[in-house]
Design a protein around this motif. Structure first.
Motif, PDB file in Angstrom:
ATOM      1  N   TYR A 289      -3.607  26.972  36.694  1.00 11.01           N
ATOM      2  CA  TYR A 289      -3.889  27.739  35.490  1.00 11.01           C
ATOM      3  C   TYR A 289      -5.291  27.421  34.981  1.00 11.01           C
ATOM      4  N   GLU A 291      -7.458  27.874  31.465  1.00 11.07           N
ATOM      5  CA  GLU A 291      -7.282  28.169  30.037  1.00 11.07           C
ATOM      6  C   GLU A 291      -8.619  28.606  29.441  1.00 11.07           C
ATOM      7  N   ASP A 293     -10.688  30.181  25.886  1.00 13.30           N
ATOM      8  CA  ASP A 293     -10.560  30.485  24.460  1.00 13.30           C
ATOM      9  C   ASP A 293     -10.800  31.981  24.274  1.00 13.30           C
ATOM     10  N   LYS A 351      -4.742  31.709  31.211  1.00  8.61           N
ATOM     11  CA  LYS A 351      -4.073  31.599  29.917  1.00  8.61           C
ATOM     12  C   LYS A 351      -5.144  31.698  28.832  1.00  8.61           C
ATOM     13  N   LYS A 353      -6.205  31.027  24.970  1.00  2.00           N
ATOM     14  CA  LYS A 353      -5.860  30.255  23.780  1.00  2.00           C
ATOM     15  C   LYS A 353      -6.360  30.994  22.542  1.00  2.00           C
TER      16      LYS A 353
END
Length: 370
Positions: A289, A291, A293, A351, A353
């Protein structure tokens, strides 16, 4: 045409019944009339003897053929000569069968001389050297279970109750004699070998490249001299093939504790994957994964992506990138243990955030630009 049908009648089957039909009929009748199920009904015990003795003959093709051709009396005589026509009466029956405990009576003679009144049992016929003698009905039933008779229906748990769950005879009853063949069959059972399972934790890197492990175990054995148990160390060598998965069993026969009766436990080591900081395994594929922002997801981003074998890829997207976006790198996953030259894929999933709070000005500004 058969000489007589008394044994077929006992099982409620036709003389043309096949072996499967005879087995099913005996199973049904034995379950219905077993003494353990009918403790207050002596007639059920006699019926159980009857159907068991009928099954013993009809389940044996050779005995069944003799019975079909000449009848029960000829079989009990030992087949020395065919019974003469019209030889009714006790004089034509081997001595030792009148009034003995056993299942059948009133079996028609084979020569048309009326009906004979006699009983037969497992006692050896005094006048029929080499003649057939019936086995203990309990042993007939136990042998039936051992040969798979308890696996023919939905009520096998009831059958297990009659034999202690293991298909063993409950022992002889008075008035019955085990045949030599039965005595040979009724040896002490071979102790069952037990298997002990232990986890074997391995890293994804070990499972990717394959590795060799040495495992030191302690095992209990018997000292032949003193008869006492002792502990000893044993080293096990195991080869981990590339691509092994969690749940794979590595088996060692006879290396565990020695048990009473001389058997030694088998050991099975079950592969368990250690948690990896980057990758999650999905069969032969690896998933990782990335991540981001919210700003990166909207405006663009760059990441260095590692592989399980140490290579690195650069992954860039100009944005926007939505949550759940995936990028697949073919053949960068785990090897197939059966085909080591083939590999699964590496999947990179994004992903996003999101911020947990926004000021009023930020919200207004976002509304203006989106």
């Amino acid at each position: 045409m058969v000489a007589e049908t008394k044994l077929y009648d006992a099982l409620s089957v036709s003389p043309t019944a096949n072996q499967d039909e005879i087995k099913k009929a005996y199973r049904k009748a034995a379950l219905k009339n077993h003494p353990d199920k009918n403790k207050d009904d002596p007639s059920a015990g006699e019926k159980f003897k009857e159907v068991s003795q009928a099954y013993e003959i009809l389940s044996d093709p050779e005995k069944r053929k003799v019975y079909d051709d000449y009848g029960l009396e000829f079989l009990l005589r030992g087949g020395a000569e065919a019974p003469p026509p019209g030889s009714g009466g006790p004089g034509g029956m081997p001595s030792g069968f009148v009034g003995m405990p056993g299942g059948f009576s009133g079996i028609p003679s084979m020569g048309g001389g009326g009906t004979r009144s006699f009983h037969f049992s497992t006692g050896s016929p005094g006048g029929g050297s080499g003649g057939f003698s019936f086995s203990n009905p309990d042993n007939i039933f136990a042998d039936f279970l051992k040969q798979g008779g308890a696996g023919m229906g939905d009520d096998d748990d009831i059958f297990a109750q009659f034999t202690g769950g293991g298909g063993r005879s409950r022992g002889g009853r008075p008035g019955y004699r085990d045949s030599p063949n039965e005595r040979r069959r009724r040896r002490a059972p071979t102790p069952e070998v037990t298997t002990v399972e232990k986890p074997l934790e391995l890293t994804l890197e070990d499972l990717f490249t394959g590795t060799h492990k040495k495992m030191k175990i302690k095992r209990k054995t018997y000292d032949d001299g003193s008869g006492k148990r002792k502990m000893e160390d044993k080293i096990l060598d195991m080869d981990i093939k590339p691509g092994y998965k969690a749940g794979t069993k590595i088996k060692f026969k006879g290396v565990g504790d020695q048990e009473e009766g001389g058997t030694t436990q088998d050991l099975h080591f079950i592969v368990k994957e250690k948690k990896h900081p980057t990758f999650t395994r999905e069969d032969d594929n690896l998933r990782m994964y990335v991540e981001l922002d919210l700003k990166e997801a909207l405006t663009g981003w760059t990441r260095t992506i590692p592989t399980i074998d140490g290579k690195k890829f650069t992954l860039s997207k100009g944005g926007p990138t939505g949550p759940g976006y995936t990028e697949t790198y073919p053949h960068q996953g785990m090897p197939n243990s059966k085909k080591p030259t083939e590999r699964g894929d590496m999947i990179v999933e994004v992903k996003v955030k999101f911020p947990t709070s926004l000021t009023l000005a930020q919200k207004t500004h976002l509304k203006d630009i989106l």
